[in-house]
Design a protein around this motif. Structure first.
Motif, PDB file in Angstrom:
ATOM      1  N   ARG A   1       0.863  -1.170   0.000  1.00 48.66           N
ATOM      2  CA  ARG A   1       0.000   0.000   0.000  1.00 48.66           C
ATOM      3  C   ARG A   1       0.905   1.226   0.000  1.00 48.66           C
ATOM      4  O   ARG A   1       1.853   1.317   0.778  1.00 48.66           O
ATOM      5  CB  ARG A   1      -0.865   0.025   1.250  1.00 48.66           C
ATOM      6  CG  ARG A   1      -1.768   1.246   1.263  1.00 48.66           C
ATOM      7  CD  ARG A   1      -2.522   1.371   2.562  1.00 48.66           C
ATOM      8  NE  ARG A   1      -3.380   2.555   2.522  1.00 48.66           N
ATOM      9  CZ  ARG A   1      -4.083   2.965   3.534  1.00 48.66           C
ATOM     10  NH1 ARG A   1      -4.059   2.310   4.675  1.00 48.66           N
ATOM     11  NH2 ARG A   1      -4.829   4.043   3.446  1.00 48.66           N
TER      12      ARG A   1
ATOM     13  N   TYR B   1      -7.455  11.575  -2.954  1.00 55.11           N
ATOM     14  CA  TYR B   1      -8.111  12.370  -1.909  1.00 55.11           C
ATOM     15  C   TYR B   1      -7.387  13.706  -1.793  1.00 55.11           C
ATOM     16  O   TYR B   1      -6.239  13.845  -2.227  1.00 55.11           O
ATOM     17  CB  TYR B   1      -8.167  11.636  -0.570  1.00 55.11           C
ATOM     18  CG  TYR B   1      -6.839  11.115  -0.090  1.00 55.11           C
ATOM     19  CD1 TYR B   1      -6.380   9.870  -0.495  1.00 55.11           C
ATOM     20  CD2 TYR B   1      -6.043  11.871   0.759  1.00 55.11           C
ATOM     21  CE1 TYR B   1      -5.158   9.396  -0.061  1.00 55.11           C
ATOM     22  CE2 TYR B   1      -4.822  11.390   1.198  1.00 55.11           C
ATOM     23  CZ  TYR B   1      -4.383  10.153   0.790  1.00 55.11           C
ATOM     24  OH  TYR B   1      -3.184   9.697   1.209  1.00 55.11           O
TER      25      TYR B   1
ATOM     26  N   VAL C   1     -22.388  12.175  12.879  1.00 52.07           N
ATOM     27  CA  VAL C   1     -21.322  11.540  13.661  1.00 52.07           C
ATOM     28  C   VAL C   1     -20.153  11.258  12.738  1.00 52.07           C
ATOM     29  O   VAL C   1     -20.341  10.952  11.560  1.00 52.07           O
ATOM     30  CB  VAL C   1     -21.822  10.204  14.273  1.00 52.07           C
ATOM     31  CG1 VAL C   1     -20.719   9.494  15.032  1.00 52.07           C
ATOM     32  CG2 VAL C   1     -23.006  10.445  15.198  1.00 52.07           C
ATOM     33  N   GLY C   2     -18.945  11.339  13.247  1.00 51.21           N
ATOM     34  CA  GLY C   2     -17.767  10.935  12.471  1.00 51.21           C
ATOM     35  C   GLY C   2     -17.527  11.847  11.282  1.00 51.21           C
ATOM     36  O   GLY C   2     -17.758  13.054  11.333  1.00 51.21           O
ATOM     37  N   ASP C   3     -17.094  11.229  10.180  1.00 47.54           N
ATOM     38  CA  ASP C   3     -16.725  12.020   9.002  1.00 47.54           C
ATOM     39  C   ASP C   3     -17.904  12.758   8.374  1.00 47.54           C
ATOM     40  O   ASP C   3     -17.704  13.577   7.484  1.00 47.54           O
ATOM     41  CB  ASP C   3     -16.059  11.121   7.955  1.00 47.54           C
ATOM     42  CG  ASP C   3     -14.555  10.976   8.199  1.00 47.54           C
ATOM     43  OD1 ASP C   3     -14.086  11.440   9.263  1.00 47.54           O
ATOM     44  OD2 ASP C   3     -13.859  10.424   7.334  1.00 47.54           O
TER      45      ASP C   3
ATOM     46  N   PRO D   1      -6.152  13.062   5.738  1.00 50.43           N
ATOM     47  CA  PRO D   1      -5.929  12.064   6.792  1.00 50.43           C
ATOM     48  C   PRO D   1      -4.533  12.145   7.422  1.00 50.43           C
ATOM     49  O   PRO D   1      -3.828  11.138   7.522  1.00 50.43           O
ATOM     50  CB  PRO D   1      -6.155  10.735   6.065  1.00 50.43           C
ATOM     51  CG  PRO D   1      -5.823  11.018   4.646  1.00 50.43           C
ATOM     52  CD  PRO D   1      -6.203  12.432   4.383  1.00 50.43           C
TER      53      PRO D   1
ATOM     54  N   GLY E   1      -3.118   9.750  10.145  1.00 50.89           N
ATOM     55  CA  GLY E   1      -4.044   8.608  10.256  1.00 50.89           C
ATOM     56  C   GLY E   1      -4.779   8.561  11.579  1.00 50.89           C
ATOM     57  O   GLY E   1      -4.755   7.544  12.268  1.00 50.89           O
ATOM     58  N   VAL E   2      -5.422   9.669  11.951  1.00 48.52           N
ATOM     59  CA  VAL E   2      -6.093   9.677  13.254  1.00 48.52           C
ATOM     60  C   VAL E   2      -7.602   9.774  13.143  1.00 48.52           C
ATOM     61  O   VAL E   2      -8.303   9.681  14.137  1.00 48.52           O
ATOM     62  CB  VAL E   2      -5.610  10.842  14.145  1.00 48.52           C
ATOM     63  CG1 VAL E   2      -4.140  10.703  14.446  1.00 48.52           C
ATOM     64  CG2 VAL E   2      -5.923  12.177  13.509  1.00 48.52           C
ATOM     65  N   GLY E   3      -8.122   9.956  11.936  1.00 46.10           N
ATOM     66  CA  GLY E   3      -9.545  10.259  11.780  1.00 46.10           C
ATOM     67  C   GLY E   3     -10.469   9.282  12.473  1.00 46.10           C
ATOM     68  O   GLY E   3     -11.422   9.673  13.153  1.00 46.10           O
ATOM     69  N   MET E   4     -10.174   7.983  12.315  1.00 42.85           N
ATOM     70  CA  MET E   4     -11.099   6.974  12.826  1.00 42.85           C
ATOM     71  C   MET E   4     -11.211   7.013  14.356  1.00 42.85           C
ATOM     72  O   MET E   4     -12.294   6.861  14.911  1.00 42.85           O
ATOM     73  CB  MET E   4     -10.646   5.594  12.363  1.00 42.85           C
ATOM     74  CG  MET E   4     -11.670   4.526  12.528  1.00 42.85           C
ATOM     75  SD  MET E   4     -11.047   2.960  11.913  1.00 42.85           S
ATOM     76  CE  MET E   4      -9.564   2.742  12.866  1.00 42.85           C
ATOM     77  N   ASN E   5     -10.088   7.221  15.030  1.00 44.00           N
ATOM     78  CA  ASN E   5     -10.126   7.319  16.501  1.00 44.00           C
ATOM     79  C   ASN E   5     -11.141   8.355  16.947  1.00 44.00           C
ATOM     80  O   ASN E   5     -11.931   8.135  17.867  1.00 44.00           O
ATOM     81  CB  ASN E   5      -8.762   7.768  17.043  1.00 44.00           C
ATOM     82  CG  ASN E   5      -7.774   6.634  17.134  1.00 44.00           C
ATOM     83  OD1 ASN E   5      -8.052   5.539  16.675  1.00 44.00           O
ATOM     84  ND2 ASN E   5      -6.623   6.902  17.712  1.00 44.00           N
TER      85      ASN E   5
ATOM     86  N   CYS F   1     -13.638   9.581  15.168  1.00 48.37           N
ATOM     87  CA  CYS F   1     -14.996   9.217  14.753  1.00 48.37           C
ATOM     88  C   CYS F   1     -15.608   8.237  15.747  1.00 48.37           C
ATOM     89  O   CYS F   1     -16.776   8.358  16.123  1.00 48.37           O
ATOM     90  CB  CYS F   1     -14.973   8.561  13.381  1.00 48.37           C
ATOM     91  SG  CYS F   1     -14.507   9.688  12.069  1.00 48.37           S
TER      92      CYS F   1
END
Ligand SMILES: Cc1cc2nc3c(=O)[nH]c(=O)nc-3n(C[C@H](O)[C@H](O)[C@H](O)COP(=O)(O)OP(=O)(O)OC[C@H]3O[C@@H](n4cnc5c(N)ncnc54)[C@H](O)[C@@H]3O)c2cc1C
Length: 313
Positions: A33, A78, A96-98, A105, A108-112, A114
């Motif tokens: 990746r 993106y 909520v979230g995004d 990104p 790489g912290v976005g998900m935490n 959300c």
């Protein structure tokens, strides 16, 4: 990939751009990746398809090596666009979230962040729907999460300013930052805390305990029934009224049908944060609603519970 790739993550950063490469699958069919920010390619329109030729060209330019790959299995473009919803709630609809924001990104912290939005809102919705809390509780979702998201966007903006500066001065600054500043324990710790999204402090009433509004530390607690952990006790998605003195001052407390679990014990190993703390009222999302030093007072604990939940007696 056709050619073998070093087993580890590789980050390359120079005047042509930035590449973060790491293996998804090794062995006979190696898959990598790549996150790529190319000095020119990054300005392309988001709707422009990503071609294999473009991937090959930008990787070769930034990595300064010929990459032997068979196919691009998946690619997307993106941008660093940043937007924040003017409100997170409209009547019965919550964002909520995004869906409340978009941002590059960075780190790489976005998900935490959300997931914490969802945890913050989830227990409040459940409490209101089940009649355990007043509907006004739902207003605290945006009140608590908006400042966190605003700070996140500020952090992302600062990171973009550094990351997308491919000038000679920009590269020199990044090298100096990596070499001289990042290894300093205080700097490293400060950035790690900022980026993990777990050091949020929610607004509290004036005069509240120093731990109020903070995420609780997941300690091991020795109770009369055996060893347990704070995290384990929170799995039921109830409030947790935790006595850490072992004196069990809340043994006769009654909270009716309000979802409150009372646990008494002593921490096996007391972290500095909890030293002297006798009582904690912890919300289902793991944040301290109320705390007190020394042996707890049932009346004050009762008042703390009533501030959040409807207590029927
Ligand atoms: C390249 C990149 C790398 C990232 N890396 C990391 C990382 O390493 N760590 C990290 O923590 N975060 C990372 N993030 C951020 C993270 O991916 C997002 O913050 C997170 O996925 C957002 O979760 P979400 O549930 O709010 O939204 P999403 O994951 O976007 O989920 C929304 C879902 O709703 C669906 N949907 C949309 N419209 C409709 C509709 N009308 N009806 C039904 N369904 C619909 C979508 O298909 C999607 O499945 C990265 C983001 C990007 C772009």
């Amino acid at each position: 990939m056709v050619a073998p790739w070093p087993e580890v993550r590789k980050v390359t950063d120079n005047h042509r751009g930035w590449v973060n490469a790491y293996p998804f699958a090794r062995g006979d069919d190696p898959i990598l990746r790549f996150n790529i920010v190319h000095v020119d390619s990054r300005l392309a329109d988001k709707s422009e398809p990503v071609t294999t030729e473009e991937v090959r060209r930008v990787l070769t330019e930034i990595l300064e090596m010929d990459l032997d790959f068979e196919e691009v299995r998946w690619a997307s473009r993106y941008t660093d666009a940043m937007r924040l919803a003017t409100r997170f709630r409209d009547g019965r609809v919550f964002l909520v979230g995004d869906s409340t924001r978009i941002h590059y990104p960075a780190s790489g912290v976005g998900m935490n962040f959300c997931i914490q939005d969802a945890f913050n809102l989830g227990w409040k919705l459940a409490a209101v729907v089940q009649g355990h809390a007043r509907p006004e509780l739902l207003d605290s979702y945006e009140l608590e999460r908006r400042p966190v998201v605003e700070a996140l966007l500020q952090s992302v903006a600062a990171q973009c300013a550094v990351q997308f500066d491919f000038s000679e001065g920009g590269i020199a600054f990044k090298r100096m930052f990596e070499r001289d500043l990042m290894p300093l324990p205080d700097v490293n710790r400060r950035l790690a805390l900022e980026l993990n999204g777990l050091t949020t402090v929610y607004p509290t009433d004036p005069g509240s305990h120093r731990l109020a509004g903070r995420r609780v530390v997941d300690v091991e607690v020795q109770t009369a029934e055996g060893l347990t952990r704070v995290g384990e006790q929170l799995r039921g998605m109830e409030f947790l009224l935790l006595d850490l003195t072992g004196d069990d001052p809340y043994r006769t407390s009654k909270f009716g049908t309000a979802p409150v679990r009372v646990v008494s014990g002593v921490p096996s190993l007391c972290p500095d944060d909890l030293r002297g703390v006798g009582s904690l009222l912890i919300r289902p999302d793991g944040y301290v609603a109320w705390a007190e030093d020394g042996v707890g007072d049932p009346d004050r604990a009762d008042a703390a519970v009533s501030r959040w939940l409807e207590v029927t007696r």
